[in-house]
Write a protein that holds these residues in place. Structure first.
Motif, PDB file in Angstrom:
ATOM      1  N   ILE A   5       0.860  -1.180   0.000  1.00  0.00           N
ATOM      2  CA  ILE A   5       0.000   0.000   0.000  1.00  0.00           C
ATOM      3  C   ILE A   5       0.898   1.233   0.000  1.00  0.00           C
ATOM      4  N   LEU A   6       0.687   2.093  -0.997  1.00  0.00           N
ATOM      5  CA  LEU A   6       1.472   3.308  -1.146  1.00  0.00           C
ATOM      6  C   LEU A   6       0.720   4.477  -0.526  1.00  0.00           C
TER       7      LEU A   6
ATOM      8  N   LEU B 203       5.234  15.640  -0.766  1.00  0.00           N
ATOM      9  CA  LEU B 203       6.051  15.951   0.405  1.00  0.00           C
ATOM     10  C   LEU B 203       6.697  14.690   0.989  1.00  0.00           C
ATOM     11  N   HIS B 204       5.905  13.640   1.114  1.00  0.00           N
ATOM     12  CA  HIS B 204       6.376  12.377   1.693  1.00  0.00           C
ATOM     13  C   HIS B 204       5.676  11.235   0.974  1.00  0.00           C
ATOM     14  N   ASN B 205       6.365  10.117   0.891  1.00  0.00           N
ATOM     15  CA  ASN B 205       5.705   8.902   0.426  1.00  0.00           C
ATOM     16  C   ASN B 205       6.335   7.706   1.120  1.00  0.00           C
ATOM     17  N   LYS B 206       5.555   6.659   1.225  1.00  0.00           N
ATOM     18  CA  LYS B 206       6.036   5.453   1.892  1.00  0.00           C
ATOM     19  C   LYS B 206       5.164   4.286   1.445  1.00  0.00           C
ATOM     20  N   VAL B 207       5.802   3.133   1.268  1.00  0.00           N
ATOM     21  CA  VAL B 207       5.083   1.910   0.937  1.00  0.00           C
ATOM     22  C   VAL B 207       5.084   1.020   2.168  1.00  0.00           C
ATOM     23  N   ILE B 208       3.905   0.552   2.533  1.00  0.00           N
ATOM     24  CA  ILE B 208       3.746  -0.393   3.640  1.00  0.00           C
ATOM     25  C   ILE B 208       3.530  -1.774   3.025  1.00  0.00           C
ATOM     26  N   ASN B 209       4.356  -2.719   3.406  1.00  0.00           N
ATOM     27  CA  ASN B 209       4.229  -4.109   2.946  1.00  0.00           C
ATOM     28  C   ASN B 209       3.619  -4.936   4.066  1.00  0.00           C
TER      29      ASN B 209
ATOM     30  N   GLN C 147      -0.166   2.281  10.821  1.00  0.00           N
ATOM     31  CA  GLN C 147       1.292   2.415  10.737  1.00  0.00           C
ATOM     32  C   GLN C 147       1.703   3.750  10.126  1.00  0.00           C
ATOM     33  N   ILE C 148       1.046   4.153   9.049  1.00  0.00           N
ATOM     34  CA  ILE C 148       1.426   5.399   8.379  1.00  0.00           C
ATOM     35  C   ILE C 148       1.088   6.607   9.252  1.00  0.00           C
ATOM     36  N   CYS C 149      -0.014   6.544   9.972  1.00  0.00           N
ATOM     37  CA  CYS C 149      -0.375   7.648  10.871  1.00  0.00           C
ATOM     38  C   CYS C 149       0.647   7.759  12.004  1.00  0.00           C
ATOM     39  N   TYR C 150       1.126   6.634  12.482  1.00  0.00           N
ATOM     40  CA  TYR C 150       2.180   6.643  13.500  1.00  0.00           C
ATOM     41  C   TYR C 150       3.469   7.220  12.913  1.00  0.00           C
TER      42      TYR C 150
END
Length: 85
Positions: free
Chosen positions: A3-4, A14-20, A37-40
């Motif tokens: 999930i991106l 500004l920011h991006n992150k992939v959660i596996n 996880q992303i909110c944390y």
């Protein structure tokens, strides 16, 4: 499942992150775990899912959370979430 997440302000990333998540959880639980996880990670309050968000997500596997979805003030335009895998 991947999930991106992207934080966008004035059309700029500004920011991006992939959660596996490869656990045996259901798809829905994986999505909510990724949001937690992303909110944390980004120090955000958890967004509120409105009916329009649910409809959008069901159609496109993608959703944008705007200021109306957050209880706290946000300093960006929207948080975008997209299921990649």
């Amino acid at each position: 499942m991947q999930i991106l997440f992207k934080i966008i302000k004035n059309g700029c990333l500004l920011h991006n992150k992939v959660i596996n998540n490869t656990s045996s959880l259901t798809r829905t639980k994986k999505i909510f775990a990724a949001i937690d996880q992303i909110c944390y990670d980004f120090d955000l309050s958890k967004p509120i899912w409105l009916d329009s968000n649910i409809t959008e997500f069901k159609r496109h596997n993608k959703i944008r959370f705007y200021k109306d979805n957050f209880i706290d003030e946000i300093n960006f335009d929207h948080l975008e979430m997209e299921v990649i895998d």
